[in-house]
Design a protein around this motif. Structure first.
Motif, PDB file in Angstrom:
ATOM      1  N   ASN A 188       7.017   7.320  -5.106  1.00  0.00           N
ATOM      2  CA  ASN A 188       6.231   8.465  -4.679  1.00  0.00           C
ATOM      3  C   ASN A 188       5.267   8.171  -3.545  1.00  0.00           C
ATOM      4  OD1 ASN A 188       6.711  10.867  -6.721  1.00  0.00           O
ATOM      5  ND2 ASN A 188       6.718   8.988  -7.931  1.00  0.00           N
ATOM      6  N   LEU A 189       4.831   6.941  -3.402  1.00  0.00           N
ATOM      7  CA  LEU A 189       3.828   6.628  -2.378  1.00  0.00           C
ATOM      8  C   LEU A 189       4.348   5.674  -1.312  1.00  0.00           C
ATOM      9  CD1 LEU A 189       0.540   6.192  -4.467  1.00  0.00           C
ATOM     10  CD2 LEU A 189       1.421   8.240  -3.338  1.00  0.00           C
ATOM     11  N   LEU A 190       4.879   4.535  -1.743  1.00  0.00           N
ATOM     12  CA  LEU A 190       5.199   3.506  -0.761  1.00  0.00           C
ATOM     13  C   LEU A 190       6.445   3.822   0.052  1.00  0.00           C
ATOM     14  CD1 LEU A 190       4.336   0.933   0.513  1.00  0.00           C
ATOM     15  CD2 LEU A 190       5.392  -0.346  -1.356  1.00  0.00           C
ATOM     16  N   GLU A 191       7.476   4.353  -0.570  1.00  0.00           N
ATOM     17  CA  GLU A 191       8.688   4.666   0.197  1.00  0.00           C
ATOM     18  C   GLU A 191       8.403   5.666   1.326  1.00  0.00           C
ATOM     19  OE1 GLU A 191      11.957   5.816  -2.246  1.00  0.00           O
ATOM     20  OE2 GLU A 191      12.063   3.887  -3.294  1.00  0.00           O
ATOM     21  N   PRO A 192       7.690   6.785   1.076  1.00  0.00           N
ATOM     22  CA  PRO A 192       7.363   7.685   2.197  1.00  0.00           C
ATOM     23  C   PRO A 192       6.462   7.025   3.238  1.00  0.00           C
ATOM     24  CG  PRO A 192       7.099   8.811   0.088  1.00  0.00           C
ATOM     25  CD  PRO A 192       7.290   7.365  -0.224  1.00  0.00           C
ATOM     26  N   ALA A 193       5.553   6.148   2.798  1.00  0.00           N
ATOM     27  CA  ALA A 193       4.677   5.465   3.752  1.00  0.00           C
ATOM     28  C   ALA A 193       5.475   4.548   4.666  1.00  0.00           C
ATOM     29  CB  ALA A 193       3.607   4.680   3.005  1.00  0.00           C
ATOM     30  N   LEU A 194       6.435   3.837   4.103  1.00  0.00           N
ATOM     31  CA  LEU A 194       7.269   2.958   4.920  1.00  0.00           C
ATOM     32  C   LEU A 194       8.126   3.763   5.896  1.00  0.00           C
ATOM     33  CD1 LEU A 194       8.404   0.366   2.212  1.00  0.00           C
ATOM     34  CD2 LEU A 194       6.708   0.037   4.027  1.00  0.00           C
ATOM     35  N   LYS A 195       8.614   4.890   5.436  1.00  0.00           N
ATOM     36  CA  LYS A 195       9.400   5.754   6.329  1.00  0.00           C
ATOM     37  C   LYS A 195       8.547   6.227   7.494  1.00  0.00           C
ATOM     38  CE  LYS A 195      12.317   9.896   6.357  1.00  0.00           C
ATOM     39  NZ  LYS A 195      12.886  11.001   5.541  1.00  0.00           N
ATOM     40  N   ALA A 196       7.284   6.555   7.227  1.00  0.00           N
ATOM     41  CA  ALA A 196       6.382   6.989   8.299  1.00  0.00           C
ATOM     42  C   ALA A 196       6.109   5.848   9.275  1.00  0.00           C
ATOM     43  CB  ALA A 196       5.072   7.505   7.708  1.00  0.00           C
ATOM     44  N   ALA A 197       5.892   4.644   8.753  1.00  0.00           N
ATOM     45  CA  ALA A 197       5.629   3.487   9.611  1.00  0.00           C
ATOM     46  C   ALA A 197       6.844   3.123  10.449  1.00  0.00           C
ATOM     47  CB  ALA A 197       5.207   2.298   8.762  1.00  0.00           C
ATOM     48  N   THR A 253       1.310  -1.513  15.983  1.00  0.00           N
ATOM     49  CA  THR A 253       0.904  -1.850  14.620  1.00  0.00           C
ATOM     50  C   THR A 253      -0.146  -0.868  14.122  1.00  0.00           C
ATOM     51  OG1 THR A 253       1.365  -4.180  15.052  1.00  0.00           O
ATOM     52  CG2 THR A 253      -0.042  -3.669  13.165  1.00  0.00           C
ATOM     53  N   GLU A 254      -1.113  -0.548  14.962  1.00  0.00           N
ATOM     54  CA  GLU A 254      -2.133   0.431  14.583  1.00  0.00           C
ATOM     55  C   GLU A 254      -1.505   1.776  14.239  1.00  0.00           C
ATOM     56  OE1 GLU A 254      -5.585   0.902  17.029  1.00  0.00           O
ATOM     57  OE2 GLU A 254      -5.428  -1.143  17.766  1.00  0.00           O
ATOM     58  N   LEU A 255      -0.588   2.221  15.083  1.00  0.00           N
ATOM     59  CA  LEU A 255       0.040   3.523  14.857  1.00  0.00           C
ATOM     60  C   LEU A 255       0.865   3.514  13.570  1.00  0.00           C
ATOM     61  CD1 LEU A 255       1.175   4.418  18.486  1.00  0.00           C
ATOM     62  CD2 LEU A 255      -0.829   5.237  17.247  1.00  0.00           C
ATOM     63  N   ALA A 256       1.533   2.393  13.288  1.00  0.00           N
ATOM     64  CA  ALA A 256       2.300   2.298  12.045  1.00  0.00           C
ATOM     65  C   ALA A 256       1.378   2.354  10.830  1.00  0.00           C
ATOM     66  CB  ALA A 256       3.112   1.000  12.039  1.00  0.00           C
ATOM     67  N   PHE A 257       0.275   1.629  10.891  1.00  0.00           N
ATOM     68  CA  PHE A 257      -0.696   1.682   9.794  1.00  0.00           C
ATOM     69  C   PHE A 257      -1.223   3.107   9.603  1.00  0.00           C
ATOM     70  CE2 PHE A 257      -1.924  -3.035  10.107  1.00  0.00           C
ATOM     71  CZ  PHE A 257      -1.346  -3.342   8.896  1.00  0.00           C
ATOM     72  N   MET A 258      -1.585   3.758  10.692  1.00  0.00           N
ATOM     73  CA  MET A 258      -2.154   5.102  10.586  1.00  0.00           C
ATOM     74  C   MET A 258      -1.146   6.092  10.015  1.00  0.00           C
ATOM     75  SD  MET A 258      -4.418   5.347  14.054  1.00  0.00           S
ATOM     76  CE  MET A 258      -4.862   7.049  13.728  1.00  0.00           C
TER      77      MET A 258
END
Length: 278
Positions: A188-197, A253-258
């Motif tokens: 629910n959290l990490l998979e969408p975050a990785l997709k965004a990064a 890297t900054e943009l991926a984190f954000m």
């Protein structure tokens, strides 16, 4: 694809690829301090102080309170710069707060405590270790004598966060990945975050990352002594570590984190709303 907002600034200003003899914490935080003076949402607290070799340091906490949404604000702690030679996380934390100041709706329902520089002496010296020679991310909840660790442990205990997010950079990895405990949080959290990064940096697809088994760029184990909630904390908060590769330009890297952080805020809000309706 969801559009994630970024705080625009010149590419040359994003990150600091060539470190000076002493990297300036004041310069890093000056934009936030200016914003906090007049902001209805952003406040800064510098009560966490310590001394190293007769020099005084603080562990500043920037508190961003988003528009009200629901009964109780969701308390999230975001920690960067535990390793001083990973400034990208610190710069990303600053940029996230600048973005939220202009788009407070992105933090609706949240109370965010952001710690951009958790290892001030390491940040100044551009070293992984603190000036006392300690890897602070192996010292938590282990009877550590390190002042930074004790101050951060107090923050973790007092604030009773619903979620804890750590930002790191891995010089042994060629891609972005995450560390999490639990299948539900991964889904629910990490998979969408990785997709965004992944819109800004490739993901680390190896089966073994930093010595731990990995699947789909997700690691479920970590080293003892890493920054996390107090062992006795109940209920347990969610705990995520976002790891970026060291090689790419700092601005990517900054943009991926954000992007990953914005995704987590969106998805956790949805997750909480769904849980409340069960």
């Amino acid at each position: 694809m969801r559009n994630y907002f970024v705080a625009a600034r010149p590419q040359a200003e994003l990150g600091n690829p060539v470190a000076p003899v002493r990297r300036s914490i004041t310069d890093l935080l000056a934009p936030l301090d200016r914003l906090a003076k007049d902001s209805p949402n952003l406040d800064v607290n510098r009560e966490a102080r310590f001394e190293i070799a007769d020099e005084s340091y603080t562990l500043p906490r920037y508190l961003f309170i988003g528009p009200k949404s629901g009964d109780v604000p969701i308390r999230i702690g975001i920690f960067a710069g535990v390793h001083g030679d990973e400034p990208e996380g610190a710069y990303a934390a600053v940029q996230l707060l600048k973005l939220l100041e202009s788009r407070a709706d992105l933090a609706a329902g949240y109370c965010l405590s952001v710690y951009p520089v958790c290892n001030p002496t390491g940040f100044e010296d551009n070293t992984r270790l603190s000036r006392l020679g300690k890897d602070l991310n192996r010292e938590f909840w282990n009877n550590s004598a390190e002042p930074e660790v004790n101050l951060l442990q107090r923050e973790l205990a007092v604030n009773s966060f619903h979620g804890i997010i750590s930002l790191h950079v891995d010089d042994t990895s060629d891609g972005f990945y995450g560390i999490v405990g639990g299948t539900t949080l991964a889904k629910n959290l990490l998979e969408p975050a990785l997709k965004a990064a992944d819109a800004f940096l490739p993901l680390d697809s190896r089966a073994l990352i930093d010595g731990f088994p990995a699947r789909n760029s997700i690691v479920r184990e970590s080293f003892p002594g890493v920054l996390r909630a107090p062992p006795q904390a109940r209920p347990r908060p969610f705990e995520l570590v976002l790891e970026a590769p060291k090689g790419p330009p700092a601005y990517l890297t900054e943009l991926a984190f954000m992007a990953a952080l914005q995704s987590i805020l969106v998805e956790y809000r949805k997750f909480i709303a769904y849980a409340q309706n069960l």
